[in-house]
Design a protein around this motif. Structure first.
Motif, PDB file in Angstrom:
ATOM      1  N   HIS A  52       0.320   5.014 -22.123  1.00  0.00           N
ATOM      2  CA  HIS A  52       0.671   4.401 -20.888  1.00  0.00           C
ATOM      3  C   HIS A  52       2.188   4.570 -20.423  1.00  0.00           C
ATOM      4  N   PRO A  53       2.475   5.252 -19.450  1.00  0.00           N
ATOM      5  CA  PRO A  53       3.750   5.240 -18.828  1.00  0.00           C
ATOM      6  C   PRO A  53       4.407   3.667 -18.143  1.00  0.00           C
TER       7      PRO A  53
ATOM      8  N   PRO B  27      -3.691  11.996 -14.381  1.00  0.00           N
ATOM      9  CA  PRO B  27      -2.685  11.509 -13.613  1.00  0.00           C
ATOM     10  C   PRO B  27      -2.220  10.183 -14.414  1.00  0.00           C
ATOM     11  N   MET B  28      -1.046   9.479 -13.986  1.00  0.00           N
ATOM     12  CA  MET B  28      -0.801   8.285 -14.566  1.00  0.00           C
ATOM     13  C   MET B  28      -1.945   7.164 -14.336  1.00  0.00           C
ATOM     14  N   GLN B  29      -2.510   7.161 -13.032  1.00  0.00           N
ATOM     15  CA  GLN B  29      -3.497   6.256 -12.600  1.00  0.00           C
ATOM     16  C   GLN B  29      -2.900   4.978 -12.242  1.00  0.00           C
TER      17      GLN B  29
ATOM     18  N   PRO C 229       0.072  17.269 -13.690  1.00  0.00           N
ATOM     19  CA  PRO C 229      -0.580  16.485 -12.956  1.00  0.00           C
ATOM     20  C   PRO C 229      -2.271  16.495 -13.552  1.00  0.00           C
TER      21      PRO C 229
ATOM     22  N   THR D  19      -2.264  10.077 -20.081  1.00  0.00           N
ATOM     23  CA  THR D  19      -1.772  10.951 -19.056  1.00  0.00           C
ATOM     24  C   THR D  19      -0.862  12.036 -19.549  1.00  0.00           C
ATOM     25  N   THR D  20      -0.939  12.974 -18.823  1.00  0.00           N
ATOM     26  CA  THR D  20      -0.225  14.249 -19.176  1.00  0.00           C
ATOM     27  C   THR D  20       1.091  14.448 -18.152  1.00  0.00           C
ATOM     28  N   TRP D  21       1.306  13.184 -17.475  1.00  0.00           N
ATOM     29  CA  TRP D  21       2.164  12.928 -16.404  1.00  0.00           C
ATOM     30  C   TRP D  21       3.541  13.468 -17.083  1.00  0.00           C
ATOM     31  N   PRO D  22       4.267  14.198 -16.478  1.00  0.00           N
ATOM     32  CA  PRO D  22       4.349  14.689 -14.997  1.00  0.00           C
ATOM     33  C   PRO D  22       3.519  15.707 -14.657  1.00  0.00           C
TER      34      PRO D  22
ATOM     35  N   HIS E 247       1.013   2.337 -13.389  1.00  0.00           N
ATOM     36  CA  HIS E 247       2.200   2.242 -14.511  1.00  0.00           C
ATOM     37  C   HIS E 247       2.693   0.928 -14.296  1.00  0.00           C
TER      38      HIS E 247
END
Length: 140
Positions: free
Chosen positions: A130-131, A80-82, A77, A72-75, A84
């Motif tokens: 993974h966040p 996205p997280m998909q 967009p 993910t590149t969160w924050p 967490h």
């Protein structure tokens, strides 16, 4: 028989199933499901699906090995997280303790929201990207 399906565990993809399993095993104090333990020293580890259980043997997490995983590149967009995971702790002192533990195990900090008096938290990324959140949470 229940009228509803029951959640067995949450499955997480990783390019290194054993490595990510070890991260969560240490972070959460879990053990391997019988038969999923690491192989004896020197033996090749070919595990591509590992299950971590709690002290009563209840399934908590499964780690599935995949060839590629776009983190993910969160924050931001772009990716996205998909999903967490949220992990609650009792107070701010414990929050700091577990943030340091997570980072020592290979997590990296994505967001520090400890200045929020209503719900202080950290968003971290596990070694696979993974966040997950560590937050002060009451039992509810």
């Amino acid at each position: 028989m229940s009228d509803y399906p029951r959640l067995l565990h949450t499955a997480i993809d990783a390019t290194d199933a054993r490595g990510l399993s070890e991260f969560y095993r240490h972070l959460l104090g879990l053990t391997y499901r019988p038969g999923d333990e690491p192989p004896p020293d020197g033996d090749e580890d070919e595990a591509d699906w590992l299950v971590l259980v709690d002290g009563q043997g209840g399934r908590v997490l499964a780690i599935q090995e995949v060839e590629e995983l776009a983190a993910t590149t969160w924050p931001v967009p772009l990716i996205p997280m998909q999903m967490h995971l949220d992990f609650g702790v009792a107070d701010r002192v414990t929050l700091e303790l577990h943030r340091r533990r997570a980072e020592a195990l290979g997590a990296r900090l994505l967001l520090d929201r400890t200045h929020d008096d209503t719900e202080p938290l950290y968003v971290l990324a596990d070694p696979a990207g993974h966040p997950f959140c560590l937050l002060v949470a009451t039992e509810d």
